[in-house]
Design a protein around this motif. Structure first.
Motif, PDB file in Angstrom:
ATOM      1  N   PHE A   2       0.825  -1.211   0.000  1.00 32.55           N
ATOM      2  CA  PHE A   2       0.000   0.000   0.000  1.00 32.55           C
ATOM      3  C   PHE A   2       0.865   1.270   0.000  1.00 32.55           C
ATOM      4  O   PHE A   2       0.395   2.342  -0.342  1.00 32.55           O
ATOM      5  N   MET A   3       2.129   1.110   0.356  1.00 34.30           N
ATOM      6  CA  MET A   3       2.989   2.269   0.565  1.00 34.30           C
ATOM      7  C   MET A   3       3.092   3.227  -0.624  1.00 34.30           C
ATOM      8  O   MET A   3       2.960   4.437  -0.441  1.00 34.30           O
ATOM      9  N   PRO A   4       3.335   2.731  -1.859  1.00 36.68           N
ATOM     10  CA  PRO A   4       3.500   3.675  -2.976  1.00 36.68           C
ATOM     11  C   PRO A   4       2.304   4.610  -3.121  1.00 36.68           C
ATOM     12  O   PRO A   4       2.454   5.746  -3.572  1.00 36.68           O
ATOM     13  N   THR A   5       1.118   4.126  -2.732  1.00 37.43           N
ATOM     14  CA  THR A   5      -0.090   4.931  -2.891  1.00 37.43           C
ATOM     15  C   THR A   5      -0.020   6.216  -2.084  1.00 37.43           C
ATOM     16  O   THR A   5      -0.547   7.241  -2.492  1.00 37.43           O
ATOM     17  N   VAL A   6       0.649   6.150  -0.939  1.00 34.90           N
ATOM     18  CA  VAL A   6       0.680   7.354  -0.107  1.00 34.90           C
ATOM     19  C   VAL A   6       1.922   8.204  -0.391  1.00 34.90           C
ATOM     20  O   VAL A   6       2.077   9.269   0.175  1.00 34.90           O
ATOM     21  N   LEU A   7       2.790   7.720  -1.289  1.00 33.10           N
ATOM     22  CA  LEU A   7       3.955   8.538  -1.644  1.00 33.10           C
ATOM     23  C   LEU A   7       3.546   9.648  -2.608  1.00 33.10           C
ATOM     24  O   LEU A   7       2.581   9.515  -3.350  1.00 33.10           O
ATOM     25  N   SER A   8       4.315  10.719  -2.607  1.00 35.23           N
ATOM     26  CA  SER A   8       4.036  11.805  -3.543  1.00 35.23           C
ATOM     27  C   SER A   8       4.331  11.354  -4.963  1.00 35.23           C
ATOM     28  O   SER A   8       5.279  10.622  -5.219  1.00 35.23           O
ATOM     29  N   VAL A   9       3.493  11.817  -5.874  1.00 38.14           N
ATOM     30  CA  VAL A   9       3.639  11.445  -7.272  1.00 38.14           C
ATOM     31  C   VAL A   9       4.977  11.933  -7.829  1.00 38.14           C
ATOM     32  O   VAL A   9       5.576  11.308  -8.698  1.00 38.14           O
ATOM     33  N   VAL A  10       5.451  13.035  -7.292  1.00 38.00           N
ATOM     34  CA  VAL A  10       6.724  13.584  -7.759  1.00 38.00           C
ATOM     35  C   VAL A  10       7.855  12.603  -7.450  1.00 38.00           C
ATOM     36  O   VAL A  10       8.737  12.359  -8.262  1.00 38.00           O
ATOM     37  N   ILE A  11       7.775  12.006  -6.253  1.00 39.99           N
ATOM     38  CA  ILE A  11       8.798  11.040  -5.864  1.00 39.99           C
ATOM     39  C   ILE A  11       8.705   9.795  -6.742  1.00 39.99           C
ATOM     40  O   ILE A  11       9.704   9.286  -7.242  1.00 39.99           O
ATOM     41  N   ILE A  12       7.469   9.323  -6.954  1.00 42.27           N
ATOM     42  CA  ILE A  12       7.268   8.155  -7.811  1.00 42.27           C
ATOM     43  C   ILE A  12       7.864   8.408  -9.190  1.00 42.27           C
ATOM     44  O   ILE A  12       8.617   7.589  -9.728  1.00 42.27           O
ATOM     45  N   GLY A  13       7.520   9.552  -9.766  1.00 38.96           N
ATOM     46  CA  GLY A  13       8.018   9.879 -11.100  1.00 38.96           C
ATOM     47  C   GLY A  13       9.529   9.937 -11.121  1.00 38.96           C
ATOM     48  O   GLY A  13      10.177   9.405 -12.028  1.00 38.96           O
ATOM     49  N   PHE A  14      10.097  10.528 -10.119  1.00 44.91           N
ATOM     50  CA  PHE A  14      11.549  10.681 -10.052  1.00 44.91           C
ATOM     51  C   PHE A  14      12.232   9.322  -9.921  1.00 44.91           C
ATOM     52  O   PHE A  14      13.176   9.011 -10.647  1.00 44.91           O
ATOM     53  N   ILE A  15      11.712   8.499  -8.997  1.00 47.19           N
ATOM     54  CA  ILE A  15      12.320   7.186  -8.784  1.00 47.19           C
ATOM     55  C   ILE A  15      12.277   6.352 -10.062  1.00 47.19           C
ATOM     56  O   ILE A  15      13.281   5.782 -10.481  1.00 47.19           O
ATOM     57  N   TRP A  16      11.109   6.324 -10.704  1.00 53.16           N
ATOM     58  CA  TRP A  16      10.983   5.481 -11.894  1.00 53.16           C
ATOM     59  C   TRP A  16      11.786   6.001 -13.064  1.00 53.16           C
ATOM     60  O   TRP A  16      12.301   5.233 -13.865  1.00 53.16           O
ATOM     61  N   GLN A  17      11.903   7.314 -13.151  1.00 51.53           N
ATOM     62  CA  GLN A  17      12.764   7.841 -14.214  1.00 51.53           C
ATOM     63  C   GLN A  17      14.199   7.420 -13.983  1.00 51.53           C
ATOM     64  O   GLN A  17      14.937   7.131 -14.928  1.00 51.53           O
ATOM     65  N   LEU A  18      14.623   7.396 -12.731  1.00 50.73           N
ATOM     66  CA  LEU A  18      15.986   6.957 -12.425  1.00 50.73           C
ATOM     67  C   LEU A  18      16.149   5.468 -12.711  1.00 50.73           C
ATOM     68  O   LEU A  18      17.140   5.048 -13.304  1.00 50.73           O
ATOM     69  N   ILE A  19      15.162   4.672 -12.291  1.00 47.49           N
ATOM     70  CA  ILE A  19      15.258   3.229 -12.509  1.00 47.49           C
ATOM     71  C   ILE A  19      15.367   2.920 -13.995  1.00 47.49           C
ATOM     72  O   ILE A  19      16.193   2.116 -14.422  1.00 47.49           O
ATOM     73  N   LEU A  20      14.543   3.606 -14.790  1.00 46.53           N
ATOM     74  CA  LEU A  20      14.482   3.300 -16.223  1.00 46.53           C
ATOM     75  C   LEU A  20      15.490   4.090 -17.038  1.00 46.53           C
ATOM     76  O   LEU A  20      15.557   3.954 -18.254  1.00 46.53           O
ATOM     77  N   ASN A  21      16.269   4.948 -16.382  1.00 46.57           N
ATOM     78  CA  ASN A  21      17.215   5.791 -17.106  1.00 46.57           C
ATOM     79  C   ASN A  21      18.252   4.949 -17.840  1.00 46.57           C
ATOM     80  O   ASN A  21      18.905   4.102 -17.245  1.00 46.57           O
ATOM     81  N   PRO A  22      18.434   5.186 -19.146  1.00 48.53           N
ATOM     82  CA  PRO A  22      19.381   4.358 -19.897  1.00 48.53           C
ATOM     83  C   PRO A  22      20.838   4.647 -19.526  1.00 48.53           C
ATOM     84  O   PRO A  22      21.709   3.840 -19.831  1.00 48.53           O
ATOM     85  N   LEU A  23      21.112   5.776 -18.888  1.00 49.37           N
ATOM     86  CA  LEU A  23      22.500   6.096 -18.550  1.00 49.37           C
ATOM     87  C   LEU A  23      22.893   5.533 -17.192  1.00 49.37           C
ATOM     88  O   LEU A  23      23.932   4.917 -17.040  1.00 49.37           O
ATOM     89  N   TRP A  24      22.083   5.819 -16.173  1.00 49.25           N
ATOM     90  CA  TRP A  24      22.447   5.349 -14.847  1.00 49.25           C
ATOM     91  C   TRP A  24      21.348   4.550 -14.169  1.00 49.25           C
ATOM     92  O   TRP A  24      21.376   4.365 -12.964  1.00 49.25           O
ATOM     93  N   GLY A  25      20.388   4.085 -14.928  1.00 46.27           N
ATOM     94  CA  GLY A  25      19.278   3.357 -14.320  1.00 46.27           C
ATOM     95  C   GLY A  25      19.669   1.945 -13.927  1.00 46.27           C
ATOM     96  O   GLY A  25      20.577   1.353 -14.502  1.00 46.27           O
TER      97      GLY A  25
END
Lengths: 308, 419
Positions: free
Chosen positions: A115-138
């Motif tokens: 349930f945790m991601p639901t209460v996280l800020s969308v900005v954090i979610i977006g940032f984390i996933w962009q980092l995870i999927l980043n082709p340079l340092w993901g």
């Protein structure tokens, strides 16, 4: 309402109880909504004055060679966005809820973690996933390479054909907790006697689920669906955080919310257009209204609610 | 209860008395990178001379600035001083009555007509912002990598491609640090950076406005073709590489060349642990005139509805002085003052950029003046279209010819050049 002598009196307490809600709702919800609907029938002049223009904004939104592709494109993307949620988020949510009601270890832990991601800020979610999927340092690529799937890695968020499913799945990841918890509470609301009786009668696990639990949680499935629908057609923040107001590449992640934002507030050198923005908002309202009405008349009236 | 009320009243009176002594001016800006410099250097210098005025620098992230500013202006909550984008975007704000007329501001004569051209009405009668700075486009490169690979700084397009190829062959470094995810890099740091050499700077820009040239003409198609040829030298997955990713790739020493502009100087000098160099946009053959984009980028206007017009004007007047010009240009190397004051720049890279003005011909981005007025919905905004198509061309999802056709069709829809 009758008083002591049997005369009809005005039910003052109703006003007292309903008053605050009615006033607040009218002031902060109804009034802006109506105002925005009205605004969509005006157009703004270069000197910033508004004139009544009838359905001109709508005609332009549906037919103009530049505007119409954006509107229909956003609508199409929004439908895909919604379908991905319906096909991925809600079944997985149901599956997780079914697992949570079984008697396994660590259920409380998983319930919280999922349930945790639901209460996280969308900005954090977006940032984390962009980092995870980043082709340079993901981390995604190295993880895939570790299991021999490295060649399948792609810069998904940057490719027009993958960007929308990718963002939709990130949104699914974030909001999976909501259907899960709703299904979970519905499932634990089913009395044990029913299930025990079924087992005694020789039902298999599958039969118990499909013949007994599923019909009992059908109303919840309806509620989850309509919540998903309303949420998806109002969605904006995740896409805006990850892809900006242009919802690129090539508008492939553009949904109604981002289209509205771009139109209303403008973008870079393009100035915002409040009346055209209101037109997009009106369409969003009508689409959501239509969906909710369909749900109410076709589903909610027919679905059987069992008194347990 | 009464005591409490009394205390509150006293506090309120104290606050209002205090507030009367000091006027607070708020500056709206998109330069959130510069907040430190404004707070620590520029504003204190002004407040020292004007102790009754307190200035607050309140920036919004660049991508949101225009939208946020417009709604603030519409709602009447915008700051007193407003950082103005050049040309059409700010002109529209002036025409709507949001920006004050500053034509008669003392000190305006410290700016040339060219400097003022980005913040003036079409008839040249009303100036509505004090020009602050221009930025010059070019390429940064990592001198250490060039030395290690024994590369020469490219002057011609052929040499540029050879250098890229050599770095790629070596394999240790990414030749070109750039991504297309944010789209504006493709247009601003790509198209408007190398394009002026193809369309001959001002000549091409004015020809577009007069209708003598179109985006479907050879110089423009050629520019997009050159951009498309960069793709193999960009980092893998460049389609989802964002602007900060590319900046870091370069400052970490993982990439050799970074197409951009002078505005990066401060950040790069702070972050890069290697020798930085710059070179001009490459030309066709040696000795050709180099056309650089020397873009009038930033100015400060006054909210027409400000409560403190006198104080705001005082600040704007101070911005026309040599003191401000020197302070600003040195605090923000890479942002070159547009005033006529002779100032000395301490930063060597900034000086090198500035020296290009003597040998190259300057122009500005061709989508900013007049042609970006397709701001009503239904007439696509040229600048925004250039972002879209330039990114798509590099991504390989659109051909240069399609890009030209789409941009020109959008322009033709609303723009009729004066015959």
């Amino acid at each position: 309402m009758l008083d002591l002598r049997g005369r009809r009196t005005f039910p003052t307490f109703l006003v007292v109880f309903l008053g605050p809600a009615v006033v607040c709702y009218t002031l902060f919800m109804m009034y802006p909504l109506v105002e925005s609907l009205v605004l969509s029938f005006f157009s703004v002049q270069p000197d910033n004055s508004y004139i009544f223009s009838g359905f001109a904004n709508f005609v332009r939104l549906f037919t103009d060679s530049d505007t119409a592709p954006r509107f229909w494109g956003a609508l199409k993307n929004n439908v895909i966005f919604f379908l991905i949620h319906m096909l991925v988020q809600n079944p997985i949510g149901l599956l997780l809820a079914s697992l949570l009601v079984t008697k396994g270890k660590g259920r409380g832990f998983y319930r919280t973690v999922l349930f945790m991601p639901t209460v996280l800020s969308v900005v954090i979610i977006g940032f984390i996933w962009q980092l995870i999927l980043n082709p340079l340092w993901g981390v995604a690529e190295s993880m895939m390479r570790a299991v021999g799937l490295g060649s399948l890695f792609q810069p998904w968020l940057g490719l027009p054909e993958y960007a929308l499913p990718a963002t939709a799945l990130i949104s699914v990841w974030q909001f999976i907790g909501i259907p899960m918890i709703l299904f979970y509470t519905a499932l634990i609301g089913i009395p044990d006697e029913l299930i025990e009786a079924a087992v005694v009668d020789g039902c298999t696990e599958g039969q118990v689920f499909w013949r007994i639990k599923f019909p009992l949680i059908l109303p919840t499935i309806g509620i989850v669906s309509i919540l998903t629908f309303v949420g998806n057609f109002n969605a904006f923040d995740l896409i805006y955080t990850m892809k900006g107001a242009f919802a690129g590449p090539a508008y492939s992640t553009d949904i109604m919310g981002t289209l509205f934002y771009r139109t209303f507030f403008g973008q870079q050198l393009q100035l915002g257009n409040p009346t055209m923005g209101a037109t997009v908002a009106t369409m969003m309202f009508l689409i959501i209204l239509a969906g909710v009405l369909l749900y109410m008349f076709l589903f909610q009236r027919r679905v059987k609610t069992y008194q347990l | 209860m009464k005591k409490c009320l009394l205390a509150v009243t006293i506090v309120l009176i104290a606050i209002s008395v205090f507030a009367q002594q000091k006027v607070t001016l708020t500056i709206e800006s998109w330069r959130n990178d510069d907040i430190q410099i404004w707070q620590d250097q520029i504003i204190p210098a002004f407040e020292k001379k004007n102790p009754t005025i307190h200035v607050v620098f309140a920036p919004t992230p660049p991508a949101e600035y225009n939208g946020v500013l417009n709604s603030k202006l519409e709602g009447g909550t915008a700051g007193d001083l407003i950082t103005a984008r050049p040309f059409d975007a700010s002109l529209a704000l002036f025409n709507k009555g949001y920006l004050a007329d500053l034509t008669n501001l003392p000190g305006m004569n410290n700016f040339s007509d060219v400097a003022k051209s980005a913040w003036i009405t079409d008839d040249g009668k009303h100036v509505f912002a004090v020009p602050m700075a221009s930025v010059i486009h070019g390429f940064f490169y990592n001198k250490d990598i060039f030395k290690k690979l024994n590369l020469k700084v490219p002057q011609t397009k052929a040499e540029f491609m050879q250098v890229l190829e050599a770095i790629k062959k070596d394999g240790r470094y990414i030749p070109l640090a750039m991504g297309t995810a944010d789209m504006w890099e493709a247009a601003t740091m790509g198209f408007q950076n190398i394009g002026p050499n193809n369309w001959k700077g001002e000549e091409g820009r004015l020809a577009l406005i007069s209708g003598k040239q179109k985006y479907t003409d050879a110089p423009y198609i050629k520019t997009w073709k050159e951009l498309a040829s960069w793709a193999p030298y960009m980092p893998k997955g460049y389609q989802s590489v964002k602007y900060p990713d590319a900046q870091q790739l370069f400052t970490l020493g993982k990439a050799a060349i970074y197409p951009t502009g002078s505005w990066e100087i401060a950040l790069f000098e702070k972050d890069a642990a290697f020798d930085l160099g710059i070179f001009q946009p490459p030309v066709e053959k040696k000795g050709d005139t180099v056309y650089i984009s020397d873009h009038t980028d930033i100015a400060l206007g006054m909210n027409a509805k400000t409560k403190y017009p006198e104080e705001a004007k005082k600040f704007l007047e101070w911005m026309t002085t040599a003191e401000f010009a020197s302070l600003y240009s040195n605090a923000l190397p890479g942002f070159f003052t547009l005033s006529n004051h002779k100032i000395t720049l301490k930063d060597p890279l900034a000086n090198e950029f500035l020296s290009w003005r003597a040998t190259c011909k300057s122009t500005i981005r061709n989508s900013y003046q007049i042609l970006s007025r397709g701001d009503q919905y239904g007439a696509p905004n040229l600048e925004n279209e250039l972002w879209q198509v330039s990114a798509a061309v590099i991504n390989g999802t659109m051909t240069p010819e399609e890009a030209g056709k789409r941009v020109q069709a959008g322009l033709d829809k609303w723009y009729k050049p004066k015959k």
